[in-house]
Design an enzyme around this catalytic site. Structure first.
Site, PDB file in Angstrom:
ATOM      1  N   GLY A 259     -48.256  61.285 -53.493  1.00 24.06           N
ATOM      2  CA  GLY A 259     -49.615  61.365 -52.886  1.00 24.06           C
ATOM      3  C   GLY A 259     -49.996  60.145 -51.963  1.00 24.06           C
ATOM      4  O   GLY A 259     -50.462  60.215 -50.946  1.00 24.06           O
ATOM      5  N   HIS A 260     -49.733  58.946 -52.574  1.00 22.61           N
ATOM      6  CA  HIS A 260     -50.064  57.749 -51.767  1.00 22.61           C
ATOM      7  C   HIS A 260     -49.206  57.447 -50.577  1.00 22.61           C
ATOM      8  O   HIS A 260     -49.717  57.350 -49.556  1.00 22.61           O
ATOM      9  CB  HIS A 260     -49.678  56.428 -52.787  1.00 22.61           C
TER      10      HIS A 260
END
Ligand code: PAF
Length: 298
Positions: free
Chosen positions: A40-41
């Site tokens: 996600g990051h």
């Protein structure tokens, strides 16, 4: 296989080093993180990279946004892995300060005893937005988030900053801060990334046992179920909320809240007429997870 030459990435730990490094960069994008970077990051980094090649990542587990009984101490800090992921993703500058660098009056040599008022105690708050949902269940959380993000914005002076939609209330509060304090920063939202089984990516997922992870899947499944019901014409939020709650309770999750709120005001809505966020916070064992889906959104 031919070796890949990665551009050099600079890692700085102090505010003065960060300012000096930033001064050498042009239009920059900041991706603020607490480390333990996952897909996600990395998708936020890629989003930032599409806007500018000058991507700054901050890695700081911010103590002021954790409550006294929350998981600050056990929050994962795999620094070496994080740095190599940032480098692979093409970040240029990493700011990774210690708590005493960011809050000398709380953690430095001259710190006051815990709980003692201090002239540098800072509160930036948006009570209308932070008294509900996460803010209600985690008192003081958003004061800590606004405090650290405002400091990072002032230190790193990004032209744009990227935040994930999984923390949609955080995103809304940061947008409010930028607007209200006239900060010259574009806030960009990155979509929630999910593992192939549907679980929203989170640094806290690693705390889940295999059995807990299987139960945690009810969160994304419940949101998909409700989104499907909405697509097939259900507009009353109490029906959507009940479907979600039932699915979570079947898996014995401890529900903090299931709510359907206006995406802008974060106030509960009875019917889905405009952009509405269906949000969940629930505990699986000792791990607290959040997730959401936007109905009638863009
Ligand atoms: O979303 C997070 O990881 C944190 O709340 C943030 C924005 C980095 C502030 O500490």
């Amino acid at each position: 296989m031919q070796g890949v030459l990665l551009p050099r990435m600079q890692v700085v730990r102090t505010i003065s080093e960060a300012r000096a490094a930033r001064a050498e960069m042009g239009r920059s994008a900041l991706v603020p993180t607490m480390g333990a970077l996952h897909g996600g990051h990395l998708s936020l980094l890629r989003l930032a990279r599409r806007q500018t090649e000058n991507v700054i990542v901050s890695i700081f587990v911010n103590p002021t946004q954790f409550g006294p009984r929350e998981d600050f101490k056990r929050y994962p800090r795999p620094v070496e892995d994080d740095l190599s992921r940032c480098e692979q993703a093409g970040a240029q500058l990493i700011f990774i300060p210690e708590p005493q660098e960011m809050y000398p009056h709380l953690f430095g040599a001259t710190q006051a005893p815990a709980g003692t008022p201090h002239p540098l105690d800072t509160i930036v708050d948006f009570p209308f937005l932070t008294s509900v949902l996460e803010g209600k269940h985690r008192p003081g959380h958003f004061k800590g988030v606004c405090q650290i993000v405002a400091k990072l914005f002032n230190i790193l002076r990004p032209d744009l900053a990227v935040f994930g939609q999984k923390d949609f209330q955080q995103l809304r509060v940061i947008r409010a801060m930028v607007e209200s304090l006239n900060l010259p920063i574009d806030v960009i939202a990155g979509p929630t990334l999910r593992d192939t089984d549907g679980l929203a990516m989170s640094s806290r997922n690693q705390f889940l046992s295999t059995e807990e992870r299987a139960r945690a899947l009810s969160i994304s499944r419940a949101l998909s179920l409700a989104a499907g019901e909405h697509r097939s014409g259900v507009r009353q939020t109490n029906r959507l909320i009940t479907s979600v709650q039932n699915m979570l309770l079947e898996q014995h999750l401890n529900i903090d809240y299931v709510a359907a709120v206006d995406a802008d005001t974060l106030r509960p809505v009875q019917t889905v007429d405009g952009p509405t966020v269906l949000a969940i916070a629930a505990r699986v064992g000792n791990t607290r997870l959040i997730d959401n889906v936007v109905l009638n959104g863009d």
